[in-house]
Design a protein around this motif. Structure first.
Motif, short mmCIF file in Angstrom:
data_model
loop_
_atom_site.label_atom_id
_atom_site.label_comp_id
_atom_site.label_asym_id
_atom_site.label_seq_id
_atom_site.Cartn_x
_atom_site.Cartn_y
_atom_site.Cartn_z
N GLY B 49 0.49 -1.03 0.04
CA GLY B 49 -0.13 -0.45 0.20
C GLY B 49 1.11 1.08 0.48
N ILE B 50 0.04 2.56 0.23
CA ILE B 50 0.95 4.08 0.28
C ILE B 50 0.74 4.79 1.61
N ASN B 51 1.27 4.78 1.95
CA ASN B 51 1.03 5.42 3.32
C ASN B 51 0.75 7.29 2.50
N ALA B 52 -0.88 8.02 4.51
CA ALA B 52 -1.15 8.92 4.13
C ALA B 52 -2.08 9.43 5.78
N ALA B 53 -1.40 10.02 6.10
CA ALA B 53 -2.32 10.77 7.15
C ALA B 53 -3.78 10.77 7.11
N LEU B 54 -5.01 10.39 6.49
CA LEU B 54 -5.85 11.00 6.18
C LEU B 54 -6.82 10.75 6.99
N TRP B 60 -0.40 14.50 10.14
CA TRP B 60 1.02 14.20 9.36
C TRP B 60 2.40 14.87 10.57
N GLU B 61 2.31 14.89 11.36
CA GLU B 61 3.19 15.35 11.99
C GLU B 61 3.63 13.64 12.66
N SER B 62 2.03 12.68 13.17
CA SER B 62 2.01 11.22 13.15
C SER B 62 2.90 10.76 12.46
N HIS B 63 1.86 11.09 10.89
CA HIS B 63 3.38 10.25 9.92
C HIS B 63 5.06 10.72 9.96
N ALA B 64 4.87 11.85 9.60
CA ALA B 64 5.77 12.38 9.43
C ALA B 64 6.91 11.86 11.10
N ASP B 72 15.42 5.92 11.61
CA ASP B 72 16.69 6.08 13.17
C ASP B 72 17.00 6.78 12.73
N PHE B 73 16.11 8.07 12.21
CA PHE B 73 16.65 9.71 12.93
C PHE B 73 18.11 9.96 11.90
N LEU B 74 17.79 9.35 10.87
CA LEU B 74 18.83 9.84 9.41
C LEU B 74 18.28 10.73 8.47
N GLY B 75 17.11 10.41 8.56
CA GLY B 75 15.80 10.70 7.60
C GLY B 75 16.11 12.60 7.25
N ASP B 76 16.27 12.80 6.60
CA ASP B 76 16.55 14.53 6.54
C ASP B 76 15.62 15.07 6.59
N GLN B 77 14.86 15.34 7.85
CA GLN B 77 13.26 15.65 8.92
C GLN B 77 12.39 16.61 8.02
N ASP B 78 13.63 17.69 7.18
CA ASP B 78 12.16 19.13 6.24
C ASP B 78 12.16 18.16 5.12
N ALA B 79 12.50 16.78 4.10
CA ALA B 79 11.98 16.34 3.49
C ALA B 79 10.80 15.21 3.93
N ILE B 80 10.98 14.75 5.32
CA ILE B 80 9.70 13.97 5.77
C ILE B 80 9.04 14.64 5.62
N GLU B 81 8.78 16.21 6.41
CA GLU B 81 7.79 16.77 6.75
C GLU B 81 6.97 16.68 5.20
N ILE B 82 7.99 17.55 3.75
CA ILE B 82 7.11 17.69 2.84
C ILE B 82 6.40 16.33 2.52
N LEU B 83 7.14 15.05 2.80
CA LEU B 83 6.44 13.59 2.51
C LEU B 83 5.00 13.62 2.85
N ALA B 84 4.96 13.67 4.63
CA ALA B 84 3.72 13.17 5.34
C ALA B 84 2.61 14.53 5.25
N GLN B 85 2.77 15.66 5.20
CA GLN B 85 2.08 16.83 4.70
C GLN B 85 1.38 16.67 3.06
#
Lengths: 317, 558, 293
Positions: B49-54, B60-64, B72-85
């Motif tokens: 499947g495909i994730n989204a906080a719908l 979106w914060e929870s998804h992010a 493991d805290f290596l993801g860039d959080q600016d990008a992850i915020e965009i992804l989840a939003q």
């Protein structure tokens, strides 16, 4: 286990016509698939063997070919399940599409047919802010057609396409149902009007070949029949196919069995078509086997019960 | 021949199709070039499947945060915020395009549980979500009449004034070399699974785009982060979806224990993939496996759920392992599945080489950091495919075509002719690829050490040396898959080198990278990305700090 | 050996020679038949296309009649056979569906338990009578004659409905029978393809081209005649062969026998009693060849 592949080879650069080449592989694992064996050949025995393959999990649709004469996915077929008594497995390119090299066929024919049915969702009206609200049952029903991986096995072995390359064919028509049956699509009517034309749904002979060979259980023919029901219900009734179906039902309803001559005659929409039946009719008469028709078409014993069953169940249509 | 387009997308998986659609919408003349056909790409293999906080109560914060923690805290959080939003609107758009997502009783999108997620936010089409999406993507390509160069194999990028300006490619059907000029190129060529043996990946996942970008000077990032999926079949490496565990399937060892109770007492089978794969491998290594496997048990889900929601894996288990999931548990083991690393891009798909963009598995933004959560990969394709498409169209609008001509075309043509012209006395690509795959699996798999990695680096270097002298058995022009296999191997060798070097450099354990010699996460020294640049015949390594917006690293437990 | 006999519409209509030869052959082999006079048409796939439950009910009615006699059912038409097997499989798989269907049968006092065994004459010959018993009764082995088998779609597909997984030998029954009768079975690709008959009124050109292609292939492979267990295929292969010749632009002259006609000849039954004179493509020369056996 030992694997004995008999592979149809053809290189347009050097071969005037296809020929068969045998490859004997020893010591293969028991569960070896035809694709595993072909890859083994290509990597370690004969690098010139041309074929398409990718996912190895029957989801990408690349490796359809004829195995022992029938189209299927090589990655899904275990050698042990198809080896002939002499241990051999015959591998050939798919049919109804020209061979480019060895097991590689020209797939453009397939894509063009898909493109011909207008294969994208056509919604109308204001786009909702969220999703379209639709019944899950209807979505689940469509999964049957969406499961198609476009491998081409059904097109390869379609008996109508062999006679008429203009037939839209099983894969494209199954895809057509995917939109006709989608409550979000607003162009159902014009789609059906398009699919009842020559080369469309009424050209299928329901020979079950596509049902038999589809490696994903899509059963394209069943969707073609579904389209016929939809088309008739939508009022596309001026077609020999619809007349045929109706007269068939009427004659069984009345007498318990089929009035063959009436069926043939009344299915035909034009005088010219009716006249085309005259020679065969005359031949039947001459051979003393004109089936009892019209008033001579007697009722079977219990025909009234057949009629009652029709009435009960037609009410449910 | 020489073709020209504003934007050229290389690769026709969902990232490629989505970026092409967006570039088309932005008014660019965009074309797609693929070595297969559009619906053949490996997006198909994403089942769950495909994730989204719908959903209600989700955010979106929870998804992010789940994604950040999963990484493991290596993801860039600016990008992850965009992804989840942006996930919700992109999924709604997919639904509008035609994806037949499963519904709830009210006819709204229905979701399922997935690994590492605190909400049921995975939207799905049975267990063929990737296939259903990819086919809809293809439908849109037909709708917008976007031209496709099908079965064209890209051999190199055109570089001019330090910018990417298109590519050279062989048309497989004729063997002819063509030049496709473009003012912007988007690389969407997927992962590099074939560098590992076994792998869940398709035979076409050979890291071509990563290699082309890398060879052209763009750096690869976090290449050591290679995900092993917990449930793959031993016979051919085929994947059984995490959706099975999402629906409630158990993992059991030879003693019949649900061993995840020991390793992840809260999330159990639905802990993140790196955790579950490592747990399985530990069970197997400590003698509680069965022929190198543990068991996935679906029996208690009942025939109805198995047949409707997990029908594809029902068939896979049957076809490839001869097991009826309704009646028996199926042996599975961790298998190489995905690479979190890739061509380094910003949040708009820009690589460090002007004019070159990337999206999907081939890119590293970085969203997944040390470990990708299930059902975030399909999401990445649409969110960042779209963003890359828009950015590339914009770049193309203020850029000029290359002046390159026949001379440049002849360069690649000569290389190919030289390779084909060699007397067939050298080693062949197939066996060499197998050696590479085994080397990577043995030394750069679930558990790693400096010793093993050093060995792998030496072996890869040797293979590269032998590769220089390989020959091609098929000398024909039409559909010469032997030739493409040789070119693919060259690409995989370059990418593998970067994977090994990244792994050796990162002296800590984080996400998918588990170093037995450095078993702990080391935030002080290693809260950063590794970068690999191609430097002549060798690799130049560098690092880059992780972008942290709001979530400070904490210990990760499930 | 006793069966509830379901002749189907065509054997009672446009192909009386099939009915006639079936009776002659079963009698010669000691097979007793109880004809289900009141059984309705199977729907031939056409009715189930319109209304699946209606078609299944008509077939359940026939199965219930056989059950009342306590007999397995024998049919003589590939199409009837396939349709019946499909209906039976649907009802056997879903007891609730079978019960609903039984409510439609109740007014006639019929009830179907789901247990009727359905066999085509071909299967009866190969599975119940047996090759050896047939061979023992052959008085005219077919010598040098070459026969091209033509199955008809519904007796071969979908294979899982027809028990091919458990009995893969069913794939070659026609060939095996032809050889047991002493003739040579001609291998050609058309043998399990569609004859085109179902679309004769919808797309006559395609229909005739399909029939013509298969007949021409059999002819090119040296067949003396074709043989089919399907009277609907027979209608096209035999009845429309003249028109099919035009469709494939070739001269076709290929006698097409019904399955029991072929068996009857080998058993020494007179051609006339088998209705060979009623076949549309002239069988005179073939009958002469038979006479010389």
């Amino acid at each position: 286990m030992d694997v004995n592949l008999r592979v149809q080879r053809y290189d347009p650069a050097g071969d005037r016509k296809p020929y068969y080449e045998e490859y004997l592989l020893t010591g293969q694992p028991e569960g070896v698939t035809v694709l595993d064996a072909l890859i083994e050949v290509r990597e370690n025995v004969d690098e010139t063997l041309g074929m398409r393959c990718s996912c190895r999990s029957s989801i990408c649709g690349s490796c359809a070919m004829r195995i022992n004469g029938q189209a299927t996915l090589a990655c899904k077929t275990r050698v042990s399940s198809v080896a002939q008594p002499d241990g051999s497995v015959t591998v050939e390119p798919m049919g109804n599409m020209p061979v480019l090299k060895d097991l590689v066929v020209d797939f453009e024919i397939f894509w063009n047919k898909i493109n011909d049915i207008g294969p994208w969702l056509k919604t109308e009206g204001p786009v909702p802010e969220r999703e379209y609200i639709v019944d899950n049952e209807k979505m689940l029903n469509l999964i049957g057609t969406v499961g198609c991986i476009m491998c081409g096995a059904c097109v390869s072995d379609c008996t109508v396409l062999a006679a008429d390359p203009d037939f839209l064919g099983p894969a494209a028509l199954a895809k057509a149902y995917r939109f006709v049956g989608d409550p979000r699509d607003a162009h159902r009517e014009e789609r059906l009007a398009d699919y009842v034309k020559d080369g469309g749904i009424w050209d299928c002979t329901h020979c079950y070949y596509c049902v038999e060979v589809c490696p994903k259980g899509v059963a394209p023919m069943e969707w073609i029949l579904e389209l016929r029901r939809e088309a008739e219900a939508a009022g596309h009734t001026n077609h020999n196919g619809v007349r045929h179906s109706k007269v068939f039902a009427e004659s069984v309803k009345e007498a318990g069995w089929l009035d063959e001559a009436k069926l043939a005659m009344e299915s035909m929409g034009s005088l010219k078509e009716k006249l085309s039946l005259v020679p065969v009719g005359l031949r039947s008469l001459l051979h003393g086997k004109m089936p009892p028709t019209g008033p001579l078409h007697y009722k079977r014993p219990g025909a009234d019960h057949v009629k009652r069953i029709f009435e009960e169940l037609e009410a449910k249509e | 021949m020489i073709f020209e387009h504003d934007v050229l997308v290389i690769g026709a998986g969902m990232a490629g199709l989505r970026s092409a659609i967006e570039a088309n919408r932005a008014g660019a003349d965009v074309a797609i070039l693929t070595k297969v056909y559009p619906v053949r790409s490996h997006t198909n293999a994403a089942q769950g499947g495909i994730n989204a906080a719908l959903g209600e109560g989700d955010s979106w914060e929870s998804h992010a945060y789940d994604t950040v923690k999963g990484s493991d805290f290596l993801g860039d959080q600016d990008a992850i915020e965009i992804l989840a939003q942006e996930a919700p609107s992109d999924i709604i758009e997919l639904e509008h395009m035609g994806v037949i997502f499963n519904r709830d009783e009210e006819g709204r999108l229905g979701s399922r549980n997935f690994g590492g997620a605190t909400h049921a936010r995975t939207y799905f089409v049975a267990d063929i979500t990737g296939q259903a999406m990819l086919h809809v993507g293809y439908e849109q390509i037909l709708k917008y009449k976007i031209p496709c160069y099908n079965e064209f194999f890209a051999t190199s990028l055109i570089l001019e004034g330090g910018e990417a300006k298109g590519c050279l490619a062989i048309e497989l059907r004729t063997g002819e070399m063509h030049m496709v000029k473009a003012k912007a190129v988007i690389m969407c060529t997927g992962g590099v699974g074939r560098a590992f043996e076994p792998s869940t990946n398709a035979l076409i996942c050979t890291g071509d785009g990563m290699a082309l970008a890398y060879q052209a000077g763009a750096p690869l990032m976090d290449m050591e982060m290679v995900q092993y999926h917990p449930t793959t079949l031993p016979s051919n490496g085929a994947l059984l979806t995490e959706g099975a565990r999402g629906e409630g399937a158990y993992l059991i060892n030879s003693l019949g224990e649900r061993f995840m109770q020991k390793y992840a007492p809260n999330m159990l089978e639905l802990a993140s993939r790196d955790v579950v794969s490592r747990s399985e491998q530990t069970e197997i290594n400590e003698g509680r496996g069965i022929n190198g496997c543990v068991l996935l048990d679906c029996r208690h889900l009942g025939e109805q759920v198995i047949r409707t929601k997990l029908s594809q894996i029902y068939d896979l288990a049957k076809d490839f392992s001869g097991i009826d999931l309704v009646k028996e548990p199926v042996p599975i083991r961790p298998g190489m599945h995905y690479i979190m690393g890739g061509i380094k891009t910003d949040v708009n798909g820009r690589t460090m080489l002007p004019g070159l963009f990337a999206a999907g598995e081939t890119a590293c933004i970085s969203l997944h950091g040390g470990n990708r959560l299930g059902a975030n990969s399909l999401l990445e394709l649409v969110v960042f495919g779209r963003r890359a498409g828009a950015a590339a169209a914009e770049h193309a609008a203020r850029s000029q075509h290359s002046g390159a001509g026949e001379k440049r075309l002849k360069q690649d043509d000569d290389t190919i002719r030289e390779l084909l012209g060699r007397e067939d006395k050298g080693e062949h690509a197939g066996p060499l690829r197998m050696e590479l795959g085994r080397t990577m699996h043995e030394n750069v798999g679930v558990y790693r050490t400096a010793e093993g990695l050093t060995k792998a680096i030496g072996l890869v270097a040797q293979l590269k040396e032998r590769y220089r002298r390989i020959s091609v058995g098929d000398k024909g022009q039409v559909f010469n898959t032997n030739l493409t296999a040789a070119l693919e191997l060259g690409n995989m060798l370059d990418v593998s080198e970067a994977i090994c070097r990244g792994s050796l450099m990162r002296e800590e354990s984080r996400g998918a990278q588990f170093r037995l010699d450095f078993p702990d996460r080391n935030d002080e020294q290693w809260l950063k990305h590794t970068l690999a640049y191609k430097d002549g015949d060798s690799v130049r390594m560098d690092t880059l700090p992780v972008k942290i917006t709001r979530w400070e690293p904490v210990k990760r437990t499930y | 050996m006793k069966y509830a006999f379901y002749p189907g519409c065509v054997a009672k209509g446009g192909a009386p020679e099939l009915y006639q030869s079936t009776l002659a052959v079963t009698k010669a082999l000691g097979i007793e038949l109880v004809e289900l006079e009141g059984a309705a048409c199977t729907g031939a796939g056409v009715l189930s296309e319109r209304n699946p439950e209606l078609a299944d009910t008509l077939n359940a009615r026939t199965f219930a009649m056989a059950e009342r006699h306590g007999l397995p059912l024998m049919n003589i038409c590939s199409t009837c056979h396939g349709v019946m097997c499909q209906a039976n499989a649907r009802m056997q798989k879903d007891p609730a569906y079978l019960e609903r269907i039984n409510t439609h049968l109740a007014p006639e006092g019929l009830h179907y338990s789901g247990k009727t065994v359905v066999k085509h004459l071909l299967w009866v010959l190969m599975e119940d009578v047996g090759i050896d018993a047939i061979k023992a009764k052959i008085s005219k082995p077919l010598g040098d004659l070459k026969a091209a088998p033509f199955y008809g779609c519904y007796i071969v597909r979908p294979s899982w409905v027809l028990g091919y997984d458990e009995m893969p030998q069913r794939k070659r029954y026609l060939e095996d029978l032809i050889e047991a009768l002493g003739a040579e079975s001609v291998e050609y690709t058309g043998k399990d393809k569609c004859c085109g008959f179902p679309i004769l009124t919808m797309n006559r050109d395609n229909s005739l081209k399909m029939t013509g292609t298969h007949v021409l292939e059999a002819q090119d492979k040296g067949a003396d005649f074709m043989v089919t267990p399907c009277p609907l295929c027979h209608l096209n292969l035999d009845g429309s062969q003249v028109e099919a010749s035009d469709a494939v632009k070739a001269h076709l002259d290929m006698p097409v026998l019904h399955l029991p006609q072929l068996v009857g000849v080998a058993l020494g039954i007179e051609p006339k009693a088998l209705g060979l004179h009623k076949n549309m493509v002239n069988t005179r020369r073939l009958v002469e060849q038979f006479a010389k056996l």
